[in-house]
Enzyme design. Structure first.
Site, PDB file in Angstrom:
ATOM      1  N   GLY A 230       7.616  -0.186   4.593  1.00 11.07           N
ATOM      2  CA  GLY A 230       6.305  -0.435   3.999  1.00 11.07           C
ATOM      3  C   GLY A 230       6.336  -0.395   2.488  1.00 11.07           C
ATOM      4  N   GLU A 231       5.184  -0.029   1.875  1.00  5.28           N
ATOM      5  CA  GLU A 231       5.067   0.142   0.428  1.00  5.28           C
ATOM      6  C   GLU A 231       5.315  -1.158  -0.332  1.00  5.28           C
ATOM      7  OE1 GLU A 231       7.548   3.425  -0.806  1.00  5.28           O
ATOM      8  OE2 GLU A 231       7.138   4.502   1.053  1.00  5.28           O
ATOM      9  N   GLY A 232       5.174  -2.304   0.323  1.00  4.17           N
ATOM     10  CA  GLY A 232       5.410  -3.580  -0.335  1.00  4.17           C
ATOM     11  C   GLY A 232       6.842  -4.056  -0.293  1.00  4.17           C
ATOM     12  N   THR A 233       7.740  -3.270   0.311  1.00  5.44           N
ATOM     13  CA  THR A 233       9.165  -3.594   0.297  1.00  5.44           C
ATOM     14  C   THR A 233       9.456  -4.915   1.007  1.00  5.44           C
ATOM     15  OG1 THR A 233       9.699  -1.236   0.267  1.00  5.44           O
ATOM     16  CG2 THR A 233      11.462  -2.760   0.876  1.00  5.44           C
TER      17      THR A 233
ATOM     18  N   ASP B 151       0.842  -1.194   0.000  1.00  3.60           N
ATOM     19  CA  ASP B 151       0.000   0.000   0.000  1.00  3.60           C
ATOM     20  C   ASP B 151       0.876   1.243   0.000  1.00  3.60           C
ATOM     21  OD1 ASP B 151      -0.113   1.327   3.070  1.00  3.60           O
ATOM     22  OD2 ASP B 151       0.455  -0.785   3.006  1.00  3.60           O
TER      23      ASP B 151
END
Length: 363
Positions: free
Chosen positions: A322-325, A179
Site C-alpha cells: 500500500g501507501e502508493g507503492t 493513503d
C-alpha cells in the site's frame, strides 16, 4: 446540513479529448514498430495524450505522489495488523525515507506530499506542512457511530479539492495517489460493499499487512455492522462518507473529482483510492476516464470497485504494502509509453521498398 452537492461535478467534468485520442491512434499506426508490438504501452500513451489534449504526447516531467493520512476508529476493534492510532508512524517512515514509496519516489524523481486529514496523534509529532490541513483527530468507529459529522465530511471533501487545485496550479502533470492509514482497508471495503450491493464477506481482504483468520473474522463482522449503517444514506455521497468513511476517504474523493475538473491524470493505488473513486463515480460518471489503476493489490474490494469503474490494473505483482507503492511502480511504464509514442520514428509507407527512389521521367 451539508451545502456541498457532489452531483454538481457531473456538469463540470468532461471526458479526455476523444479526437486527440484518435489522432494518437492514427499516429501510432505510422510508427516503425508494428501496431500491437508494444502491448499495453500503446493504450497508456493514448490515454495520456487524450488527458493532455495533444499529439504527440508530452513527457511526464513533474509527477507527484500525494498521500492522504488518517487513523480510523474501527481499528480499535482489532481489524488491522497495526495498533490503532499509529498512522503517524507510517507518515514518519515516509518522511524519513524508510518506506518503499519513499525509496521509489527518490529513484523515479517524483516529489512526495503528505496531507494529514485525520491522524490521531499530537500534531507536534509531525512537520507543520503535513498536519496543517487536519480536519479532525481520528474518526468514529463506523460499526456503531458515524465516522464524521456532516460538517467535517464537507470540510474534508473541500480539503481534497483544494489540494487538487494546488497541485494543478503548481504544474503537476501526473498524480500518484495513495493513503497512509490504519483501519483504512476496512472502511474502504465497507464503502465498496455498500455501493455495489454485496455482502461483507465478498469484499473483506487481509489488508496491506495481512491479518490472521481471527482478525479477518472481526474485520468481516465490522464491515457487516457498518453496512447496516451505510445503506440508509446511499443516496447522498456526503452523508455516506460521514457515516462510514473518514476524513482521508472524503478528502481523496474530493481530490479525485477536482483532478478530473482540472484535467489532471491520476494513478490509483489500492482499495482505499479505488473505493473513493467509486464514490466519485457515483457523483460524476465521466470522472474515472481521468484515472489509471496502477496495480492489483489482491484486495477483493479493490477488484470489485475497479470492475465497476471499468479500470484494468497496469500491474499485478502481488504488491500489498500500500501507501502508493503499487501506483508508483506503474509510473515508469506510463513515462516509457509517452517516450515511445513521442520519439519513435515513422515507418516506411506500405508497399514502398526501403531505400528505393522514385523513377525519373524519360526525356
Amino acid at each position: 446540513m451539508s451545502t456541498l452537492n457532489l452531483d454538481d461535478f457531473s456538469d463540470l467534468i468532461e471526458r479526455p479529448d476523444g479526437g486527440v485520442r484518435r489522432d494518437a491512434e492514427e499516429r501510432r499506426e505510422r510508427l516503425a514498430v508494428p501496431p500491437g508490438a508494444l502491448g499495453r504501452l500503446d493504450e497508456l500513451a493514448e490515454w495520456l495524450a487524450a488527458a493532455q489534449g495533444q499529439v504527440p504526447v508530452r513527457p511526464v516531467e513533474r509527477p507527484r505522489v500525494v498521500l492522504f493520512a488518517a487513523d480510523h476508529g474501527i481499528a480499535s476493534r482489532g481489524v488491522s495488523a497495526r495498533e490503532a492510532s499509529t498512522g503517524h508512524e507510517l507518515v514518519r517512515a515516509v518522511l524519513d525515507g524508510a518506506s518503499p514509496v519513499a525509496v521509489l519516489a527518490r529513484r523515479f524523481g517524483a516529489g512526495v506530499r503528505i496531507v494529514d486529514a485525520g491522524l490521531d496523534c499530537d500534531p507536534g509529532l509531525l512537520p507543520q506542512d503535513v498536519v496543517r490541513h487536519r480536519v479532525r483527530r481520528g474518526s468514529g468507529r463506523i460499526d456503531v457511530e458515524d465516522a464524521l459529522t456532516p460538517e467535517e465530511a464537507e470540510a474534508a471533501l473541500r480539503l481534497g479539492m483544494r489540494i487538487a487545485d494546488e497541485e494543478a496550479d503548481s504544474g503537476t502533470d501526473l498524480v500518484v495517489l495513495g493513503d497512509l492509514s490504519v483501519g483504512g482497508t476496512t472502511v474502504a471495503a465497507t464503502l465498496v460493499a455498500a455501493m455495489c450491493g454485496t455482502d461483507a464477506s465478498v469484499v473483506t481482504g487481509r489488508g496491506g499487512r495481512p491479518v490472521d483468520d481471527l482478525a479477518w473474522m472481526r474485520k468481516c463482522a465490522a464491515i457487516r455492522d457498518a453496512l447496516r449503517r451505510a445503506r440508509p444514506v446511499l443516496g447522498d455521497q456526503v452523508a455516506l462518507l460521514a457515516a462510514v468513511g473518514g476524513a482521508d476517504m472524503a478528502a481523496i474523493t474530493g481530490f479525485l473529482l477536482q483532478c478530473a475538473v482540472r484535467r489532471t491524470p491520476v494513478i490509483l493505488d489500492g482499495v482505499v483510492s479505488a473505493a473513493c473513486g467509486l464514490v466519485a463515480q457515483r457523483a460524476a460518471f465521466r470522472a474515472p476516464d481521468w484515472w489509471l489503476a496502477g496495480q492489483a493489490s489482491g484486495e477483493p474490494g479493490q477488484a470489485k470497485a475497479l470492475d465497476r469503474m471499468a479500470l484494468n490494473p497496469v500491474l499485478d505483482h502481488g504488491v500489498t504494502v500500500g501507501e502508493g507503492t503499487g501506483a508508483l511502480l506503474a509510473l515508469p511504464l506510463v513515462q516509457a509509453a509517452a517516450a515511445l509514442a513521442a520519439d519513435l520514428p515513422a515507418g516506411v509507407p506500405p508497399g514502398e521498398v526501403p531505400g528505393s527512389q522514385a523513377p525519373q521521367p524519360t526525356a
